[in-house]
Design a protein around this motif. Structure first.
Motif, PDB file in Angstrom:
ATOM      1  N   TYR A 329       0.843  -1.200   0.000  1.00 33.32           N
ATOM      2  CA  TYR A 329       0.000   0.000   0.000  1.00 33.32           C
ATOM      3  C   TYR A 329       0.876   1.247   0.000  1.00 33.32           C
ATOM      4  CZ  TYR A 329      -3.864  -3.116   1.277  1.00 33.32           C
ATOM      5  OH  TYR A 329      -4.799  -4.114   1.290  1.00 33.32           O
ATOM      6  N   ASP A 333      -2.625   5.571  -0.129  1.00 33.98           N
ATOM      7  CA  ASP A 333      -3.660   4.553  -0.331  1.00 33.98           C
ATOM      8  C   ASP A 333      -4.356   4.311   1.003  1.00 33.98           C
ATOM      9  OD1 ASP A 333      -5.218   2.332  -0.851  1.00 33.98           O
ATOM     10  OD2 ASP A 333      -3.684   1.317  -2.056  1.00 33.98           O
ATOM     11  N   ARG A 416      -8.546   3.017  -8.179  1.00 32.52           N
ATOM     12  CA  ARG A 416      -7.585   3.541  -7.210  1.00 32.52           C
ATOM     13  C   ARG A 416      -7.895   4.983  -6.820  1.00 32.52           C
ATOM     14  NH1 ARG A 416      -2.500   1.039  -6.919  1.00 32.52           N
ATOM     15  NH2 ARG A 416      -1.368   2.999  -7.219  1.00 32.52           N
ATOM     16  N   ARG A 419      -9.819   5.150  -3.804  1.00 34.10           N
ATOM     17  CA  ARG A 419      -9.176   4.556  -2.634  1.00 34.10           C
ATOM     18  C   ARG A 419      -8.028   5.403  -2.104  1.00 34.10           C
ATOM     19  NH1 ARG A 419     -13.756   1.864  -3.526  1.00 34.10           N
ATOM     20  NH2 ARG A 419     -13.573  -0.410  -3.557  1.00 34.10           N
ATOM     21  N   PHE A 420      -7.628   6.423  -2.837  1.00 33.28           N
ATOM     22  CA  PHE A 420      -6.465   7.229  -2.472  1.00 33.28           C
ATOM     23  C   PHE A 420      -6.893   8.601  -1.955  1.00 33.28           C
ATOM     24  CE2 PHE A 420      -4.211   3.939  -4.371  1.00 33.28           C
ATOM     25  CZ  PHE A 420      -2.838   4.179  -4.428  1.00 33.28           C
ATOM     26  N   GLY A 424      -3.053   7.953  -7.324  1.00 31.86           N
ATOM     27  CA  GLY A 424      -3.626   6.660  -7.685  1.00 31.86           C
ATOM     28  C   GLY A 424      -3.254   6.204  -9.082  1.00 31.86           C
ATOM     29  N   GLU A 442      -2.472  -5.449  -6.940  1.00 34.59           N
ATOM     30  CA  GLU A 442      -3.684  -4.630  -6.850  1.00 34.59           C
ATOM     31  C   GLU A 442      -4.867  -5.459  -6.365  1.00 34.59           C
ATOM     32  OE1 GLU A 442      -5.591  -1.240  -6.469  1.00 34.59           O
ATOM     33  OE2 GLU A 442      -3.495  -1.372  -7.124  1.00 34.59           O
ATOM     34  N   ARG A 445      -4.393  -5.789  -2.658  1.00 36.22           N
ATOM     35  CA  ARG A 445      -4.701  -4.526  -1.966  1.00 36.22           C
ATOM     36  C   ARG A 445      -6.204  -4.329  -1.821  1.00 36.22           C
ATOM     37  NH1 ARG A 445       0.215  -2.401  -4.677  1.00 36.22           N
ATOM     38  NH2 ARG A 445      -0.977  -2.156  -6.613  1.00 36.22           N
TER      39      ARG A 445
END
Length: 511
Positions: A329, A333, A416, A419-420, A424, A442, A445
């Motif tokens: 990560y 993230d 992403r 998620r960031f 990302g 990925e 994650r």
């Protein structure tokens, strides 16, 4: 023998959900088969029972979700652990293992219940006079086909080799039980025929369901759920075009119905919708979840990672995350802060060995339903999420005959970005031999401890090697498993091989 006597599983189905039905009117909670499922109400109660059976802790709220990930390289057994799932972590899985038997038995129990419904539903519909009820029964039947397809797909994932289009007609599949009342040979179909059966069931389900029932956080099978399963199965079959087609229906055509939970979007309690999804088991990307209530729920997914209920003061994990997983990560993230917590977040580990490590809190428990009752580590499983569809389509773009890494990269970055905290971006080369590492990381994650790792390594033809971590069990913490190891495919339960009338052939892992 489970496959021949699967009818016994019907006895307990409605009890699992606390429903009252005619099953309770007979001694030993059983109904004579000739009298069972006669009416619309009977069919409805039987379907409720099927959903209830999916709560079983051998399935999504337990073994089926956790064992495939614990078996691989995602977690380490702690010194002094309770030995829960120990044989899986050590790759000492035997055909007599009770956990293997439970997964196998419960999947076929659900299939048996589906077959009972499908054998009886035509007679129920012939007696029904209400057009509204007939329409509802079509919906119910579509749900049953979808559930049966899903259960067979799970059996294929656990007990069969990875699908290879070039050899599938020579590979072993699963025993296909299609009827409840008729005897059928107890032998394995080919892998090709087994997957074809799943696709045929999904086609029937799709014909009977419509998008009117598509909604986030659905407890029931819907058209969207069928399309999500279809995309996943297509990926496993290396049918890249079909994987793209069905995932695109969800990602593009149904974007007004489902969207990704995000750290940039705020939920009702002020948390991000991503954090809220794991704390309260609700989110805009949840296509299908196993419905729990305060009085009716399955297993506790978080127990082996927390064991807080040992003394309700300290945490006693059996397994801790692998260092490489934590390192995967990036700093921005935010999935890492949602999935894991350490002493700085109030986690105090109770072992005397000095273990100080981030713990998985993804399954700490539903804050609205269970935590107020001091029931910890119980979360609703979410087997179908939109995030997986982004990962499916991106991989399919990369692996088709003419790779399209630009589109794949766009999908991964769309995921992403939610998620960031910022950024990302990610890079793909278009060369699968290189990009497989990117996809491997990925998927870990995003899907950590959701049951995908064993199948991913198997279908990618990869092995793994553990690197010892402090305060972890010596045996197993440096395990190296080569690609193609027989135990990537679980053994068929021994009693299934030895049962009278069985023609089931074993896996290499049985030997």
């Amino acid at each position: 023998m489970l496959l021949r006597h699967i009818k016994l599983g019907l006895v307990a189905l409605t009890a699992l959900v606390g429903a009252t039905s005619c099953l309770d009117k007979y001694p030993d909670s059983a109904i004579p088969e000739k009298d069972a499922m006669q009416t619309f109400a009977d069919a409805e109660q039987h379907l409720i029972g099927i959903y209830g059976h999916l709560m079983n802790s051998a399935l999504y709220s337990g073994y089926l979700t956790l064992l495939p990930d614990i078996q691989c390289d995602l977690a380490y057994a702690v010194e002094g652990n309770s030995n829960t799932y120990g044989d899986f972590w050590l790759w000492k899985i035997r055909p007599t293992d009770l956990l293997i038997q439970d997964v196998y038995a419960q999947l076929y129990a659900v299939i048996g219940a589906c077959n009972f419904y499908l054998d009886r539903i035509d007679a129920v519909m012939a007696r029904e006079t209400s057009d509204a009820n007939l329409e509802t029964l079509d919906q119910y039947t579509g749900e049953v086909y979808a559930i049966r397809a899903l259960c067979y797909s799970e059996l294929l994932k656990c007990f069969c080799e990875a699908y290879d289009p070039a050899t599938a007609e020579q590979q072993q599949g699963v025993v296909l039980r299609t009827k409840y009342f008729e005897k059928e040979p107890v032998r394995r179909a080919t892998l090709y025929d087994s997957y074809k059966f799943v696709l045929d069931d999904l086609t029937r389900a799709d014909e009977l369901l419509d998008d009117a029932e598509d909604t986030p956080n659905n407890y029931y099978m819907s058209e969207a759920a069928v399309q999500a399963i279809r995309a996943r199965v297509a990926l496993y079959m290396q049918d890249w075009d079909a994987a793209i087609e069905y995932s695109s229906i969800l990602l593009d055509d149904k974007k007004d119905t489902f969207h990704l939970a995000s750290f940039q979007e705020t939920a009702t309690d002020g948390a991000s919708t991503f954090d809220y999804m794991w704390a309260y088991d609700e989110g805009p990307e949840v296509i299908w979840r196993i419905g729990f209530t305060s009085t009716s729920y399955g297993g506790a997914l978080g127990t082996v990672f927390l064991n807080f209920n040992r003394d309700y003061t300290y945490f006693y994990p059996d397994y801790v995350p692998a260092q490489w997983v934590l390192d995967a990560y990036e700093e921005s993230d935010l999935r890492s802060t949602s999935y894991f917590a350490d002493s700085e977040s109030g986690i105090t580990i109770g072992y005397a060995n000095g273990l100080d490590w981030p713990l998985l809190v993804k399954y700490y428990g539903n804050r609205a339903i269970f935590i107020p009752q001091r029931i910890f580590q119980v979360s609703m499983p979410k087997p179908l999420r939109l995030a997986e569809q982004y990962l499916i389509r991106a991989e399919a773009y990369c692996r088709k005959a003419s790779p399209d890494p630009a589109r794949a990269q766009k999908d991964l970055e769309a995921l992403r970005k939610t998620r960031f905290a910022s950024g990302g971006t990610i890079s793909l080369t278009g060369d699968w031999a290189t990009d497989v590492k990117t996809f491997s990381e990925e998927r870990v994650r995003e899907l950590y401890m959701e049951g995908f790792r064993l199948q991913d390594l198997k279908r990618w033809g990869l092995g793994f090697e553990r690197t010892p971590q402090s305060c972890t069990q010596d045996e197993g913490n440096d395990l190296k498993i080569e690609a193609g190891d027989p135990l990537f495919v679980w053994p068929i339960p021994q009693h299934e091989l030895e049962a009278p009338g069985s023609e089931i052939t074993p896996n290499e892992s049985n030997k």
